[in-house]
Design a protein around this motif. Sequence first.
Motif, PDB file in Angstrom:
ATOM      1  N   THR A  59       3.837  -4.492  10.150  1.00  0.00           N
ATOM      2  CA  THR A  59       4.338  -3.191   9.704  1.00  0.00           C
ATOM      3  C   THR A  59       4.015  -2.961   8.229  1.00  0.00           C
ATOM      4  O   THR A  59       4.877  -2.600   7.433  1.00  0.00           O
ATOM      5  N   GLY A  60       2.779  -3.233   7.871  1.00  0.00           N
ATOM      6  CA  GLY A  60       2.325  -2.970   6.511  1.00  0.00           C
ATOM      7  C   GLY A  60       2.919  -3.873   5.450  1.00  0.00           C
ATOM      8  O   GLY A  60       2.831  -3.586   4.269  1.00  0.00           O
ATOM      9  N   GLY A  61       3.555  -4.972   5.862  1.00  0.00           N
ATOM     10  CA  GLY A  61       4.151  -5.891   4.898  1.00  0.00           C
ATOM     11  C   GLY A  61       5.669  -5.806   4.838  1.00  0.00           C
ATOM     12  O   GLY A  61       6.296  -6.541   4.076  1.00  0.00           O
ATOM     13  N   VAL A  62       6.271  -4.933   5.638  1.00  0.00           N
ATOM     14  CA  VAL A  62       7.731  -4.894   5.697  1.00  0.00           C
ATOM     15  C   VAL A  62       8.235  -6.274   6.109  1.00  0.00           C
ATOM     16  O   VAL A  62       9.227  -6.774   5.594  1.00  0.00           O
ATOM     17  N   ARG A  96      13.805  -7.730  -2.180  1.00  0.00           N
ATOM     18  CA  ARG A  96      12.987  -7.486  -3.374  1.00  0.00           C
ATOM     19  C   ARG A  96      12.855  -8.731  -4.249  1.00  0.00           C
ATOM     20  O   ARG A  96      11.853  -8.929  -4.912  1.00  0.00           O
ATOM     21  N   LYS A  97      13.881  -9.583  -4.248  1.00  0.00           N
ATOM     22  CA  LYS A  97      13.847 -10.791  -5.069  1.00  0.00           C
ATOM     23  C   LYS A  97      13.058 -11.925  -4.416  1.00  0.00           C
ATOM     24  O   LYS A  97      12.645 -12.862  -5.093  1.00  0.00           O
ATOM     25  N   PHE A  98      12.859 -11.838  -3.103  1.00  0.00           N
ATOM     26  CA  PHE A  98      12.157 -12.892  -2.379  1.00  0.00           C
ATOM     27  C   PHE A  98      10.690 -12.912  -2.817  1.00  0.00           C
ATOM     28  O   PHE A  98      10.108 -11.874  -3.105  1.00  0.00           O
ATOM     29  N   ARG A 117       0.810  -1.221   0.000  1.00  0.00           N
ATOM     30  CA  ARG A 117       0.000   0.000   0.000  1.00  0.00           C
ATOM     31  C   ARG A 117       0.841   1.267   0.000  1.00  0.00           C
ATOM     32  O   ARG A 117       1.855   1.359   0.664  1.00  0.00           O
ATOM     33  N   GLU A 118       0.330   2.214  -0.771  1.00  0.00           N
ATOM     34  CA  GLU A 118       0.918   3.561  -0.776  1.00  0.00           C
ATOM     35  C   GLU A 118       0.314   4.344   0.388  1.00  0.00           C
ATOM     36  O   GLU A 118      -0.794   4.060   0.795  1.00  0.00           O
ATOM     37  N   PRO A 119       0.987   5.292   0.948  1.00  0.00           N
ATOM     38  CA  PRO A 119       2.300   5.807   0.581  1.00  0.00           C
ATOM     39  C   PRO A 119       3.456   5.028   1.238  1.00  0.00           C
ATOM     40  O   PRO A 119       4.615   5.306   0.949  1.00  0.00           O
ATOM     41  N   LEU A 120       3.132   4.058   2.116  1.00  0.00           N
ATOM     42  CA  LEU A 120       4.180   3.337   2.820  1.00  0.00           C
ATOM     43  C   LEU A 120       5.146   2.661   1.857  1.00  0.00           C
ATOM     44  O   LEU A 120       6.355   2.650   2.084  1.00  0.00           O
ATOM     45  N   ARG A 121       4.633   2.109   0.760  1.00  0.00           N
ATOM     46  CA  ARG A 121       5.511   1.412  -0.184  1.00  0.00           C
ATOM     47  C   ARG A 121       6.588   2.341  -0.744  1.00  0.00           C
ATOM     48  O   ARG A 121       7.770   2.002  -0.782  1.00  0.00           O
ATOM     49  N   SER A 122       6.193   3.530  -1.175  1.00  0.00           N
ATOM     50  CA  SER A 122       7.160   4.480  -1.740  1.00  0.00           C
ATOM     51  C   SER A 122       8.156   4.953  -0.690  1.00  0.00           C
ATOM     52  O   SER A 122       9.356   5.073  -0.975  1.00  0.00           O
ATOM     53  N   ILE A 123       7.678   5.193   0.507  1.00  0.00           N
ATOM     54  CA  ILE A 123       8.572   5.626   1.590  1.00  0.00           C
ATOM     55  C   ILE A 123       9.559   4.511   1.916  1.00  0.00           C
ATOM     56  O   ILE A 123      10.762   4.746   2.054  1.00  0.00           O
ATOM     57  N   TYR A 124       9.043   3.288   2.018  1.00  0.00           N
ATOM     58  CA  TYR A 124       9.895   2.142   2.344  1.00  0.00           C
ATOM     59  C   TYR A 124      10.916   1.883   1.230  1.00  0.00           C
ATOM     60  O   TYR A 124      12.078   1.594   1.506  1.00  0.00           O
ATOM     61  N   ASP A 125      10.498   1.999  -0.035  1.00  0.00           N
ATOM     62  CA  ASP A 125      11.430   1.816  -1.147  1.00  0.00           C
ATOM     63  C   ASP A 125      12.546   2.864  -1.099  1.00  0.00           C
ATOM     64  O   ASP A 125      13.723   2.536  -1.273  1.00  0.00           O
ATOM     65  N   PHE A 126      12.182   4.120  -0.870  1.00  0.00           N
ATOM     66  CA  PHE A 126      13.198   5.167  -0.781  1.00  0.00           C
ATOM     67  C   PHE A 126      14.164   4.866   0.355  1.00  0.00           C
ATOM     68  O   PHE A 126      15.384   4.930   0.189  1.00  0.00           O
ATOM     69  N   TYR A 127      13.625   4.541   1.520  1.00  0.00           N
ATOM     70  CA  TYR A 127      14.448   4.228   2.692  1.00  0.00           C
ATOM     71  C   TYR A 127      15.356   3.034   2.404  1.00  0.00           C
ATOM     72  O   TYR A 127      16.552   3.059   2.703  1.00  0.00           O
ATOM     73  N   SER A 128      14.791   1.981   1.816  1.00  0.00           N
ATOM     74  CA  SER A 128      15.549   0.761   1.564  1.00  0.00           C
ATOM     75  C   SER A 128      16.724   0.991   0.622  1.00  0.00           C
ATOM     76  O   SER A 128      17.837   0.543   0.896  1.00  0.00           O
ATOM     77  N   PHE A 129      16.467   1.652  -0.486  1.00  0.00           N
ATOM     78  CA  PHE A 129      17.501   1.777  -1.514  1.00  0.00           C
ATOM     79  C   PHE A 129      18.472   2.933  -1.274  1.00  0.00           C
ATOM     80  O   PHE A 129      19.572   2.924  -1.823  1.00  0.00           O
ATOM     81  N   ASN A 130      18.082   3.886  -0.452  1.00  0.00           N
ATOM     82  CA  ASN A 130      18.945   5.054  -0.239  1.00  0.00           C
ATOM     83  C   ASN A 130      19.536   5.132   1.167  1.00  0.00           C
ATOM     84  O   ASN A 130      20.716   5.418   1.317  1.00  0.00           O
ATOM     85  N   TYR A 155      24.643  -4.351   2.902  1.00  0.00           N
ATOM     86  CA  TYR A 155      23.332  -3.747   3.110  1.00  0.00           C
ATOM     87  C   TYR A 155      22.601  -3.532   1.791  1.00  0.00           C
ATOM     88  O   TYR A 155      21.371  -3.594   1.746  1.00  0.00           O
ATOM     89  N   GLN A 156      23.343  -3.335   0.723  1.00  0.00           N
ATOM     90  CA  GLN A 156      22.733  -3.285  -0.602  1.00  0.00           C
ATOM     91  C   GLN A 156      22.191  -4.670  -0.955  1.00  0.00           C
ATOM     92  O   GLN A 156      21.085  -4.798  -1.487  1.00  0.00           O
TER      93      GLN A 156
END
Length: 186
Positions: free
Chosen positions: A174-177, A148-150, A111-124, A140-141
Motif C-alpha cells: 500500500t505504497g509503504g503504509v 512516525r517514530k519507527f 511518494r506524493e500525493p499518497l504521503r500527504s493524504i496518508y499524513d492528513f488521514y493519520s493525524f486528523n 489512536y494518537q
Amino acid sequence: DVSGFSPGKVIVSDINPWMLGEGQKRAIKLGLITGESDNEYKANAAAQVAGLEFMEGNAECLPFEDGSVDVYTIAFGLRNVTNTLAALKDAHRLLRPGGRFMCLEFSHVKREPLRSIYDFYSFNVIPALGGAVANDKGSYQYLVESIRKFPKQEELEGMMRESGFKAVTHEDLTGGVVAIHSGFKL
C-alpha cells in the motif's frame, strides 16, 4: 492422508497477558485449539495445525533457548518494543541456522500525493475516529505517533544487518503504509 505427519509447534508470545488471553479465546473460537493445561493447548486434530503454546515474554529477551526456532514472525509489534535493536538481536539469537525472520509493520509512505493524504488521514481522521468509536482518542494518537517514530524501511534493514541477519529485504505494501521485512540467520 496425514498419517505419520507430525505438526510443528507455534509459540504465541506477548508481553501483555491480557492480549495472550484474547489470542487463546480466538484460537478456541476458530477451532484451532482444544483443551487446556496451564498455557499449553492441543492442536485440534480436525484442523491439522501445529500445536500452539502461549507464553508471556518480552521481545527483547524471550525465555526460549538459543537456536530453538525455525521461523520468527512479528506483526505490528516491533514498533511497540522499547529497544528495537535488542528485540532484533534476540530474534536472531532464537533462530536456528537457516531460520527466517519476518516482520509486518506500519511503515513510511515516500511518494506524493499518497504521503500527504496518508499524513492528513493519520493525524486528523484516525485519532478522531478512535475518540468517537472507542472513546479513546489518546491510544489512536499514540498509534500514529509510534508509526512516525519507527525506523524507516532502510533504517530497519540496517538494524537487522547489525543484529546479524543476512539477505535482508523489505517489500512495501500500500505504497509503504505497511512493509514486510525479511532476513535470515545464515
